[in-house]
Motif scaffolding. Structure first.
Motif, PDB file in Angstrom:
ATOM      1  N   LYS A   1       0.812  -1.199   0.000  1.00 11.50           N
ATOM      2  CA  LYS A   1       0.000   0.000   0.000  1.00 11.50           C
ATOM      3  C   LYS A   1       0.849   1.254   0.000  1.00 11.50           C
ATOM      4  CE  LYS A   1      -3.264  -3.003   0.858  1.00 11.50           C
ATOM      5  NZ  LYS A   1      -2.884  -4.286   1.294  1.00 11.50           N
TER       6      LYS A   1
ATOM      7  N   GLU B   1      -6.455  -2.258  -5.942  1.00 11.86           N
ATOM      8  CA  GLU B   1      -6.421  -2.805  -4.578  1.00 11.86           C
ATOM      9  C   GLU B   1      -7.825  -3.242  -4.143  1.00 11.86           C
ATOM     10  OE1 GLU B   1      -5.534  -3.872  -1.934  1.00 11.86           O
ATOM     11  OE2 GLU B   1      -3.436  -3.491  -1.548  1.00 11.86           O
TER      12      GLU B   1
ATOM     13  N   GLY C   1      -8.432  -1.125   1.157  1.00 11.54           N
ATOM     14  CA  GLY C   1      -9.128  -2.378   1.342  1.00 11.54           C
ATOM     15  C   GLY C   1     -10.631  -2.189   1.444  1.00 11.54           C
TER      16      GLY C   1
ATOM     17  N   ASP D   1      -6.594  -2.639   5.418  1.00  8.79           N
ATOM     18  CA  ASP D   1      -7.412  -3.782   5.015  1.00  8.79           C
ATOM     19  C   ASP D   1      -8.423  -4.090   6.106  1.00  8.79           C
ATOM     20  OD1 ASP D   1      -6.589  -4.407   2.457  1.00  8.79           O
ATOM     21  OD2 ASP D   1      -4.943  -5.668   3.127  1.00  8.79           O
TER      22      ASP D   1
ATOM     23  N   GLY E   1      -2.408  -7.364   5.344  1.00  2.44           N
ATOM     24  CA  GLY E   1      -3.516  -8.202   4.935  1.00  2.44           C
ATOM     25  C   GLY E   1      -4.212  -8.845   6.120  1.00  2.44           C
TER      26      GLY E   1
ATOM     27  N   ASP F   1       0.278  -8.594   1.299  1.00  2.98           N
ATOM     28  CA  ASP F   1      -0.413  -7.329   1.109  1.00  2.98           C
ATOM     29  C   ASP F   1      -1.910  -7.537   1.329  1.00  2.98           C
ATOM     30  OD1 ASP F   1      -1.147  -4.800   0.347  1.00  2.98           O
ATOM     31  OD2 ASP F   1       0.172  -4.729  -1.379  1.00  2.98           O
ATOM     32  N   GLY F   2      -2.525  -8.350   0.488  1.00  2.31           N
ATOM     33  CA  GLY F   2      -3.926  -8.695   0.668  1.00  2.31           C
ATOM     34  C   GLY F   2      -4.082 -10.187   0.866  1.00  2.31           C
TER      35      GLY F   2
ATOM     36  N   THR G   1      -7.092 -13.761   0.990  1.00  4.40           N
ATOM     37  CA  THR G   1      -8.425 -14.344   0.949  1.00  4.40           C
ATOM     38  C   THR G   1      -8.328 -15.791   1.388  1.00  4.40           C
ATOM     39  OG1 THR G   1     -10.466 -14.469  -0.355  1.00  4.40           O
ATOM     40  CG2 THR G   1      -8.454 -15.182  -1.450  1.00  4.40           C
TER      41      THR G   1
ATOM     42  N   THR H   1      -0.489 -12.545  -1.069  1.00  3.09           N
ATOM     43  CA  THR H   1      -0.058 -11.839  -2.278  1.00  3.09           C
ATOM     44  C   THR H   1       1.286 -11.150  -2.075  1.00  3.09           C
ATOM     45  OG1 THR H   1      -1.236  -9.827  -1.644  1.00  3.09           O
ATOM     46  CG2 THR H   1      -2.441 -11.424  -2.981  1.00  3.09           C
TER      47      THR H   1
ATOM     48  N   ASN I   1      -3.659  -7.690  -4.126  1.00  2.59           N
ATOM     49  CA  ASN I   1      -4.770  -8.272  -3.380  1.00  2.59           C
ATOM     50  C   ASN I   1      -5.516  -9.283  -4.233  1.00  2.59           C
ATOM     51  OD1 ASN I   1      -6.578  -8.602  -1.187  1.00  2.59           O
ATOM     52  ND2 ASN I   1      -6.480  -6.419  -0.730  1.00  2.59           N
TER      53      ASN I   1
ATOM     54  N   CYS J   1      -9.398 -11.909  -4.331  1.00  3.65           N
ATOM     55  CA  CYS J   1     -10.633 -12.429  -3.739  1.00  3.65           C
ATOM     56  C   CYS J   1     -11.291 -13.362  -4.745  1.00  3.65           C
ATOM     57  CB  CYS J   1     -11.583 -11.305  -3.325  1.00  3.65           C
ATOM     58  SG  CYS J   1     -12.595 -10.615  -4.656  1.00  3.65           S
TER      59      CYS J   1
END
Length: 305
Positions: free
Chosen positions: A2, A47, A89, A135, A193, A236-237, A239, A249, A275, A277
């Protein structure tokens, strides 16, 4: 990550990422014959992908202060909101409200999915500005967790752009009735994340500054216990899928099973993967934000709501 990359960092990462390798998949997570598909590449830095009940994915173009929507049926992207508080996020509540980590003024927002109108949920903590909510994850029973690392922004003015008002980079919990806001992790270097399990019992937090991801037990009151090292990798992100696998990630997408064993790696031909999902109505499309682009990949594994 970020923050904005310097030219030297870009060059270094470009060398690392010049060879776009094959997908490594030990457990059959990716659909047979699936290939990474670039949907669009005319953004600045994408993002925060988040899926709604209809399977659409909302994501941010943080430097341009916009939130977009990807429609899985048409594979088209449309603008949802300009002036998005420099949102990073995103995550949807069960009632359809979009929660956004808006770091223009270091706030947490709730956004009406129909009108796009925002409400500030968290303007500060203990009378001081947050570092920059980054996030967010909403737990099934209500309440939400968010990370608050420091990434100085070029649009922050004066001393605020150089020093944080909080005494560290922490993880926070906001109760479902919005009456309580408190810290739940204060011993991390740079939490980034964050994602939880669909039963609301476990929370994963990536400490990107320490190159580690931690797993916590979630108490009914929102507090976290039993901090356990999940894997030696930050993110970073993040799921999670219906098998309990966690997707991190950075250099592409790296997947770990429940025990913290790496079971897959999805290379992405960009300098940084921010990121990820699961999207579409069946939640079997992996939606990836990476630099100025967004990608999709058909999966066997399925995302969770």
């Amino acid at each position: 990550m970020k923050k904005y990359f310097s030219l030297s960092v870009f060059c270094l990462l470009a060398i690392i990422m010049t060879s776009f390798g094959q997908i490594e998949d030990k457990r059959g997570l990716v659909a047979k014959g699936a290939e990474l598909v670039k949907v669009r590449d005319d953004f600045s830095f994408t993002e925060g992908p988040a899926i709604n009940r209809q399977g659409d994915v909302y994501f941010t173009d943080q430097p341009n202060d916009r939130i977009y929507i990807w429609n899985p049926n048409s594979n088209q992207i449309s603008l949802f909101k300009e002036g998005a508080g420099r949102s990073n996020g995103l995550y949807f509540q069960l009632d359809g409200t979009l929660i956004a980590a808006a770091d223009l003024n270091n706030e947490l927002w709730a956004i009406d999915p129909k009108s796009g109108k925002e409400t500030v949920l968290v303007p500060s903590f203990r009378g001081k500005k947050l570092n920059g909510p980054n996030d967010v994850w909403v737990r099934p029973g209500g309440g939400l967790y968010f990370t608050d690392p420091l990434y100085p922004r070029p649009y922050w003015e004066g001393i605020r752009g150089k020093e944080m008002e909080q005494d560290g980079q922490h993880v926070y919990f906001l109760s479902a009735d919005r009456a309580e806001l408190f810290r739940v992790a204060e011993d991390l270097k740079q939490p980034n994340g964050i994602v939880g399990t669909p039963d609301g019992k476990l929370l994963y937090v990536a400490d990107i500054g320490d190159k580690k991801t931690w797993r916590y037990d979630i108490n009914e009151d929102g507090y976290l216990t039993n901090k356990t090292l999940f894997c030696e990798m930050g993110s970073d992100g993040m799921t999670i899928d219906d098998r309990g696998n966690v997707y991190l990630t950075g250099k592409g997408v790296t997947v770990f099973d429940k025990k913290g064993e790496q079971i897959a790696h999805i290379p992405v031909p960009e300098n940084w993967t921010a990121n990820v999902c699961f999207g579409a109505t069946d939640r079997r499309t992996l939606f990836i934000t990476a630099m100025g682009s967004v990608y999709t990949l058909k999966m066997k594994a399925r995302g969770v709501w």
